[in-house]
Design an enzyme around this catalytic site. Structure first.
Site, PDB file in Angstrom:
ATOM      1  N   SER A   1       0.867  -1.181   0.000  1.00 55.32           N
ATOM      2  CA  SER A   1       0.000   0.000   0.000  1.00 55.32           C
ATOM      3  C   SER A   1       0.902   1.229   0.000  1.00 55.32           C
ATOM      4  CB  SER A   1      -0.837  -0.028   1.287  1.00 55.32           C
ATOM      5  OG  SER A   1      -1.577   1.158   1.443  1.00 55.32           O
TER       6      SER A   1
ATOM      7  N   TYR B   1      -2.982  -1.178  10.306  1.00 52.91           N
ATOM      8  CA  TYR B   1      -2.877  -1.472   8.866  1.00 52.91           C
ATOM      9  C   TYR B   1      -1.491  -1.101   8.352  1.00 52.91           C
ATOM     10  CZ  TYR B   1      -3.949  -1.184   3.840  1.00 52.91           C
ATOM     11  OH  TYR B   1      -3.946  -1.334   2.466  1.00 52.91           O
TER      12      TYR B   1
ATOM     13  N   LYS C   1       1.405  -3.435   6.424  1.00 51.20           N
ATOM     14  CA  LYS C   1       1.884  -3.214   5.053  1.00 51.20           C
ATOM     15  C   LYS C   1       3.390  -2.923   5.034  1.00 51.20           C
ATOM     16  CE  LYS C   1      -1.974  -4.188   3.016  1.00 51.20           C
ATOM     17  NZ  LYS C   1      -2.112  -5.354   2.145  1.00 51.20           N
TER      18      LYS C   1
END
Ligand SMILES: NC(=O)c1ccc[n+]([C@@H]2O[C@H](COP(=O)([O-])OP(=O)(O)OC[C@H]3O[C@@H](n4cnc5c(N)ncnc54)[C@H](OP(=O)(O)O)[C@@H]3O)[C@@H](O)[C@H]2O)c1
Length: 226
Positions: free
Chosen positions: A135, A148, A152
């Site tokens: 990401s 998150y 990533k």
């Protein structure tokens, strides 16, 4: 024509990739947790395409899925570790422990589980490309998405390390797909998500890019040119 394995095909980028890969003549092997969507996909896209209800965070489910797929299909040419979760926007100290664990279990352990059970067959064949979805938030950070971002950034490290382990002929890359208007983006961006590309438009750009990847890309940090 290639055999493409995609995790997280029920919605978003995985769904759009599935439809477009099949439209241009490839075979898709996919999984997701939502039984209704998986059954609907199998009806819409019959054999040799193959869709299964699998939770990638569960190593035994991934093991059983790999056993079934590797005995009934060609070894994947392209393995797309796409399935992931994002936490509800919140400061790190407000994220419930269970939600934090779920994000880690799917986004990191899920990727490792799929690699554990499919990559040995790719190594045996001596070819194939593994794409681990990262990401923008695997290379930069923002407030309220710490769990998150942590996963990533982990994917970037895990993939670089994997790239150093693979034999010649096989590649692994971390891929930032860009910013696309999916359920996940709506969760973090709210109504601002509507300013971004729709998944079906994105898939038309992403697929030629993905099909072009080869051994010389091993270990490169890539971004879909959207
Ligand atoms: N959209 C963006 O702008 C953007 C930006 C950067 C990176 N990404 C990355 O791109 C990938 C796809 O994101 P997206 O926006 O398409 O997300 P999405 O719309 O939320 O879709 C996620 C997909 O993953 C599946 N999934 C989630 N947990 C799973 C599990 N435990 N086992 C199997 N499947 C699971 C979901 O299906 P079920 O619920 O049926 O399991 C769904 O099909 C992710 O890795 C994401 O981090 C997206």
């Amino acid at each position: 024509m290639k055999t493409i394995l995609i995790t997280g095909v029920s919605r978003g980028l995985g769904r759009a990739l599935t439809e477009e890969f099949i439209r241009v003549g490839h075979t898709v092997i996919g999984c997701g947790r939502s039984e209704k969507e998986i059954m609907q996909l199998q009806k819409q896209f019959p054999s040799p395409n193959d869709f299964s209800v699998v939770n990638v965070a569960d190593d035994s489910q991934v093991a059983a899925w790999a056993k079934k797929i590797l005995t009934s299909h060609a070894t994947p040419d392209l393995l797309l570790n796409n399935a992931a979760l994002i936490n509800q926007n919140a400061k790190l100290w407000e994220v419930p422990a269970q939600e934090f664990s779920d994000v880690i279990d799917v986004n990191i352990k899920g990727v490792a589980n799929v690699i554990r059970h499919f990559v040995p067959a790719m190594i045996k064949e001596g070819r194939g490309v593994i794409v681990n979805f990262s990401s923008g938030w695997g290379r930069s950070t923002d407030a309220e998405v710490a769990p998150y971002c942590a996963t990533k950034w982990a994917i970037e490290g895990l993939t670089q390390s994997l790239a150093q382990e693979l034999p010649p002929g096989i590649a692994a890359v971390p891929l930032n797909p860009g910013i696309i208007n999916t359920d996940m983006l709506q969760s973090s961006f709210g109504s601002a998500a509507s300013a971004y590309l729709m998944p079906d438009e994105w898939a038309k750009i992403a697929i030629p890019f993905l099909l072009n990847l080869g051994p010389s890309d091993n270990g490169k940090q890539l971004t879909v040119p959207v």
